[in-house]
Write an enzyme that holds these catalytic residues in place. Structure first.
Site, PDB file in Angstrom:
ATOM      1  N   ASP A  84     -18.410  33.316  40.284  1.00  0.00           N
ATOM      2  CA  ASP A  84     -18.861  34.562  39.665  1.00  0.00           C
ATOM      3  C   ASP A  84     -20.379  34.633  39.525  1.00  0.00           C
ATOM      4  O   ASP A  84     -21.048  33.602  39.404  1.00  0.00           O
ATOM      5  CB  ASP A  84     -18.280  34.684  38.250  1.00  0.00           C
ATOM      6  CG  ASP A  84     -16.812  35.055  38.258  1.00  0.00           C
ATOM      7  OD1 ASP A  84     -16.191  35.017  39.332  1.00  0.00           O
ATOM      8  OD2 ASP A  84     -16.297  35.379  37.174  1.00  0.00           O
ATOM      9  N   ASP A  85     -20.863  35.854  39.509  1.00  0.00           N
ATOM     10  CA  ASP A  85     -22.213  36.231  39.035  1.00  0.00           C
ATOM     11  C   ASP A  85     -23.307  36.243  40.097  1.00  0.00           C
ATOM     12  O   ASP A  85     -24.410  36.682  39.823  1.00  0.00           O
ATOM     13  CB  ASP A  85     -22.689  35.358  37.869  1.00  0.00           C
ATOM     14  CG  ASP A  85     -21.810  35.462  36.651  1.00  0.00           C
ATOM     15  OD1 ASP A  85     -20.848  36.267  36.688  1.00  0.00           O
ATOM     16  OD2 ASP A  85     -22.054  34.760  35.671  1.00  0.00           O
ATOM     17  N   HIS A 134     -17.880  42.492  40.501  1.00  0.00           N
ATOM     18  CA  HIS A 134     -18.131  41.923  39.160  1.00  0.00           C
ATOM     19  C   HIS A 134     -19.118  42.807  38.386  1.00  0.00           C
ATOM     20  O   HIS A 134     -19.893  42.310  37.576  1.00  0.00           O
ATOM     21  CB  HIS A 134     -18.662  40.497  39.320  1.00  0.00           C
ATOM     22  CG  HIS A 134     -18.506  39.614  38.105  1.00  0.00           C
ATOM     23  ND1 HIS A 134     -17.336  39.513  37.382  1.00  0.00           N
ATOM     24  CD2 HIS A 134     -19.372  38.772  37.480  1.00  0.00           C
ATOM     25  CE1 HIS A 134     -17.501  38.654  36.384  1.00  0.00           C
ATOM     26  NE2 HIS A 134     -18.728  38.205  36.410  1.00  0.00           N
ATOM     27  N   HIS A 138     -23.499  42.940  35.401  1.00  0.00           N
ATOM     28  CA  HIS A 138     -22.713  42.063  34.552  1.00  0.00           C
ATOM     29  C   HIS A 138     -22.395  42.756  33.228  1.00  0.00           C
ATOM     30  O   HIS A 138     -22.673  42.258  32.128  1.00  0.00           O
ATOM     31  CB  HIS A 138     -23.424  40.724  34.301  1.00  0.00           C
ATOM     32  CG  HIS A 138     -22.453  39.618  34.027  1.00  0.00           C
ATOM     33  ND1 HIS A 138     -22.036  39.311  32.758  1.00  0.00           N
ATOM     34  CD2 HIS A 138     -21.768  38.800  34.859  1.00  0.00           C
ATOM     35  CE1 HIS A 138     -21.163  38.321  32.832  1.00  0.00           C
ATOM     36  NE2 HIS A 138     -20.980  38.004  34.093  1.00  0.00           N
ATOM     37  N   HIS A 229     -19.134  29.190  38.656  1.00  0.00           N
ATOM     38  CA  HIS A 229     -20.245  30.146  38.710  1.00  0.00           C
ATOM     39  C   HIS A 229     -21.275  29.689  39.733  1.00  0.00           C
ATOM     40  O   HIS A 229     -21.576  28.505  39.825  1.00  0.00           O
ATOM     41  CB  HIS A 229     -20.912  30.269  37.337  1.00  0.00           C
ATOM     42  CG  HIS A 229     -20.042  30.930  36.324  1.00  0.00           C
ATOM     43  ND1 HIS A 229     -19.102  30.230  35.600  1.00  0.00           N
ATOM     44  CD2 HIS A 229     -19.942  32.222  35.944  1.00  0.00           C
ATOM     45  CE1 HIS A 229     -18.463  31.081  34.804  1.00  0.00           C
ATOM     46  NE2 HIS A 229     -18.950  32.295  34.992  1.00  0.00           N
TER      47      HIS A 229
HETATM   48 ZN   LIG Z   1     -19.564  36.792  35.149  1.00  0.00          ZN
END
Ligand SMILES: [Zn+2]
Length: 268
Positions: A84-85, A134, A138, A229
């Protein structure tokens, strides 16, 4: 945009790990199961929050159900690694290098504004991987109005299409925070919601790196969705650095790797 500490609380799967059509049937359940008086009280005591403040006049139920998936029921020894991210310098290429080296597919849930800024980091490198949405910055979707949630998700949807040439099918809400508006926008975009069942802990908990690896390797089950992540505090870098060890360990237990969408196709 805050990443520190995000996604640290794993979703707690209940007896079922998939909720079908969550939220979309809530109005019907309320009216049918709780009775008119209760419904009136509910309306009085619980005025619309920003997350549910779409005009009642303009509210149209989506024409599609949305699945929420923490893990997948399957007998096959498959796991899905997710990141993620990103994309962000250093971390994302490092993760991609490790995955390439091991020929392991993964699913990257990308932040739209970062993808636009850092498109060159992933161009030509996503062949075996799946890309999910996503949000744009954020965003905490549980707090956004329908219009804002739409903008955040839709801009990211378009950015993914533009940069990768693919249409994403999965949304992962930051921190796993969902609002009814999120489900509505997800339905409009043909998304299902992908959460996770196993979190790669970072070293802030005082663990040894080897413990971090074994926590993932030992706790994986057929159908597990692992969350890591490719952005964040330096302490998270340890997880990316130990990705090859995790992959080796999981393979040693007989696991093979697939994207989240491939995992769903392996469901019982
Ligand atoms: Zn995230």
């Amino acid at each position: 945009m805050s990443d520190t500490g995000e996604d640290r609380r794993p979703a707690r799967p209940g007896r079922r790990n998939v909720v079908r059509g969550i939220g979309l049937a809530a109005g019907g359940l309320l009216a049918a199961g709780a009775g008119f008086a209760t419904e009136q009280a509910w309306r009085r005591d619980d005025p619309p929050t920003p997350a549910s403040a779409a005009s009642v006049d303009s509210w149209q139920p989506p024409d599609r159900q949305v699945d929420v998936v923490w893990s997948v029921d399957t007998r096959r020894r498959l796991v899905a690694l997710t990141f993620d991210d990103g994309p962000m310098a250093k971390w994302t290429p490092q993760a991609l290098d490790a995955l390439d080296e091991a020929k392991v597919p993964a699913t990257f849930f990308m932040v739209g504004s970062r993808l636009v800024r850092n498109a060159r980091l992933v161009e030509g490198r996503l062949g075996r991987h799946e890309i999910g949405n996503h949000t744009w910055k954020h965003d905490d979707l549980s707090k956004l109005s329908l219009a804002h949630a739409y903008r955040s998700i839709h801009r990211t949807h378009e950015a993914i299409q533009q940069v990768t040439g693919r249409t994403p099918r999965l949304l992962r809400p930051p921190w796993g925070r969902l609002g009814g508006t999120t489900l509505h926008v997800a339905a409009q975009h043909g998304y299902d919601i992908a959460l996770w069942s196993l979190l790669v802990q970072d070293l802030r908990l005082g663990r040894e790196p080897s413990e971090m690896v074994s926590a993932v390797v030992d706790n994986a089950r057929p159908g597990t969705i692992v969350l890591a992540h490719d952005v964040g505090a330096p302490s998270r870098e340890a997880a990316i650095e130990r990705l090859p060890a995790m992959i080796r360990g999981l393979r040693g237990r007989g696991f093979d790797f697939v994207t989240v969408s491939q995992l769903r196709r392996a469901a019982l």
